[in-house]
Scaffold this active site. Sequence first.
Site, PDB file in Angstrom:
ATOM      1  N   ASP A 546       0.491   9.194  -3.888  1.00 14.38           N
ATOM      2  CA  ASP A 546       0.560  10.533  -3.416  1.00 14.38           C
ATOM      3  C   ASP A 546      -0.180  10.223  -5.492  1.00 14.38           C
ATOM      4  O   ASP A 546       0.506   9.888  -6.921  1.00 14.38           O
ATOM      5  CB  ASP A 546       1.671  11.404  -3.689  1.00 14.38           C
ATOM      6  CG  ASP A 546       1.302  12.314  -4.608  1.00 14.38           C
ATOM      7  OD1 ASP A 546       0.713  13.147  -3.374  1.00 14.38           O
ATOM      8  OD2 ASP A 546       2.217  13.155  -4.547  1.00 14.38           O
ATOM      9  N   GLU A 599      -4.773   7.919  -3.219  1.00 16.55           N
ATOM     10  CA  GLU A 599      -5.062   9.839  -3.775  1.00 16.55           C
ATOM     11  C   GLU A 599      -5.350   9.491  -4.816  1.00 16.55           C
ATOM     12  O   GLU A 599      -4.498  10.041  -5.388  1.00 16.55           O
ATOM     13  CB  GLU A 599      -3.889  11.171  -3.308  1.00 16.55           C
ATOM     14  CG  GLU A 599      -4.131  12.043  -3.351  1.00 16.55           C
ATOM     15  CD  GLU A 599      -3.733  13.225  -3.785  1.00 16.55           C
ATOM     16  OE1 GLU A 599      -3.290  14.000  -3.169  1.00 16.55           O
ATOM     17  OE2 GLU A 599      -2.807  12.911  -4.191  1.00 16.55           O
TER      18      GLU A 599
END
Length: 877
Positions: A546, A599
């Site tokens: 993330d 990401e």
Amino acid sequence: MTAPALQPLEEALPVTPRPPSDDSPKKTSAKKPGAEKTGAKKSDALKKPAAPANGAPAEGKPPAKKTKAAGDKKAGGKATVKASKKAPESVPESVEAGVPESIGVNAPELVEAGAPESIDVNAPEPVELDAPESVEVSAPQPVEVGTPVFAGVHLGDRERLLGGTHHDPHGVLGAHPVPGGVAFRAFRPYALTVTVVTDELRAELHDDGDGFFSGLLPLRAVPSSYRLLVAYEGTVQETEDPYRFLPAIGEFDLHLLGEGRHEQLWKALGAEPMEHQGVTGTRFTVWAPNARGVRVAGTFNFWDGTGYPMRSLGSSGVWELFVPTIGEGELYKFDITRSDGSRTLRADPMARRTEVPPSTSSIVTASHHEWSDEAWMAERGLRAPHEAPFSVYEVHLASWRPGLTYRQLAEQLPAYVRDLGFTHVELMPVAEHPFGGSWGYQVTGFYAPTARLGTPDDFRHLVDALHQAGIGVLMDWVPAHFPRDDWALAEFDGRPLYEHEDPLRAAHPDWGTLEFDYGRREVRNFLVANAVYWCEEFHIDGLRVDAVASMLYLDYSREPGQWTPNEHGGRENLDAVAFLQEMNATVYRRNPGVVTIAEESTAWDGVTRATHHIGPGGFGGLGFGLKWNMGWMHDSLDYVSHEPIHRKYHHNEMTFSMVYAYSENYVLPISHDEVVHGKRSLVSKMPGDWWQQRATLRAYLGFMWAHPGKQLLFMGQEFAQGAEWSEAHGPDWWLLDPAYPAEPDHRGIRDLVRDLNTTYQHHPALWQRDTDPTGFTWITGDAADDNVFAFLRHDTDGTPLLAVSHFSPVVRHGYRLGIPEDIPAWHEILNTDTAQYGGSDITNPDPVKPEPHAAHGRPASIQLTLPPLATIWLRPA
């Protein structure tokens, strides 16, 4: 000098039994060879010396109660010796030769010559004292050569132990050889008495006050084992002494920790149930280099860690304590004394199990799960993920079907995902987090699956069940930041430790959290080992990392003056780059078949390039396997959100992705982020009436599954949920209730998703050459006025698949497309407008043959009927 051989206590302390007719014991008299007494009378032996400040009995008090001497023991009984702290002023005449002069005996009539310097001991169960009278052995201060001997804890050590600032409690507490014998010292706050017990001996230690107990016993060496009987009001506990054990962590572990290279860090730090020196218990270890002292507090000591100080293992910054008898299920935290003398109670950063939030304690745990996914694990590394079918169903476990545990999810989720044809699930962060509204993206327990749904073994059971159903398991992983909770990682040992010491570098500007200090080797080790941990301990098949962009740039969300350039004057966070490269290299080396996914929302060069391949910017690749294509997601959603009449002005938003499609290995994500916070659900983004919204959604999904890259769809979007997702109630499953009038509309979308996945897996042209530019060919990418996109996909053998997407609400008959002339006929294999999906059922039912009419730069072409707001796929007939 070699110590003499140990003697049984019966031989070491022989006594003359008391005659039945005489109430007073028979006396013997002996002088220690070479020792001169200075006028001591026999009556002096019964006097107690004046009480010193250390808590010895006051002068004039009666002698201690007598116990039965060793020579009169019953079979199986033990001699009981009460060790006190103060030595008498002289050795009584009744003591025979061989008893050290420095040991006073308050009942001299019972003791004969031959008391040894050491007695071997073992730990019995607590028993009633067999001896009716006691032999009180005083702890001496002087010895024959004039060296002072003190059995108790010295004032400085005492203050540091009470204050929680002692770095070496094992050097003070426990059993230690001293001149005249072995000094036993225990620190047991609230205890009434503490008794040392061996196979041969019971010795009650002197109460020194403030929970300290001590005594010097006439032993030649420290016993290899002994136990403590600790009496509290209303109970007596028998336990091993934690301070008799060597460190339960090895030198090699400490070396790797110091180097920041311990790839299985969870086996060295944290709470580890184990057997150590033949005793079962739990080893506690924690990294806290700035602490003045660390203690363990938990349910086993009523959350008072005073009596459980840990030892510092030198420059490693690691503190260690092996606590016997306690095991799985115990709650604990670390009581840390900071550099300013204040204290803080912290959860274990390496805890592998936690309490259910909002409770914050760590829990001692061990895995007992027996895996049944051997076939899956053996096969997952046979084909690279970017060259294999890869469609992902993103799930928030706590709200997929609210109220289900890990084990209940294991009964439902694998079957549902398999029925829909997805190859993988991606779990939003599973690691423990205090605030459910963060969806798991503000982690406090990096090594613990959230306890909201069950135990770590319950989570293993879920992963196992998914694997047995043929479903890979990806997990969101959050190494970019952590929350500021004062019981977790923030200023863990009183100073910035896991976070950067520069406040501007530490504070995450968007989320009010703290960023990790990637330049500190121990912190980097903590995170790299954490990635390995999930892959090896839970068989996770991939990590979606993330917020990578926030890690890579020093100026991320920061204004000028709020950040400092790197050593080269640039904005790149060189420490974060090195960390991500190390993490990827380590995970791929140790776990074949695992994939890491970034990401990353910027144009950083080489996110999915190998770490040893230097790019134009001078950096090696970050080493990820795949990257989320955030550009494609934003552009394509923007396109379909426009009314069809306006889409021709945004046509390039659907084609621009092919300009950079092969710069990285991409995933096409329609994730949770796109269906929350006012962004509306996927079907609600589409303009028009309910029919047009559903039709556009179907056409969009058909375009997405045909586009180069892997697919990801968030739960609830597979059946066109109209409302935004909420972690409080999850997907609107009631939309699929046959009693609901619009149920066929929602079920039609779900049936389409199933068929998209099934057809996708059966046609290698859609996935085999995802990262190869020769696997894609435009037929027409500029038909903006028609809102049409047509392209070919090719497998490794060259076999094509034709995909045509039409985003106008009209039917186009006889729409001509140029195609390869060597294909004799084309057969429609998927049409998003069919009636079973809720469409108008306008199809191309018969094989479509090419005609010798040039179109789109090709000598041959076909004519198709394009349904309204639909995508069709055709393959060679």
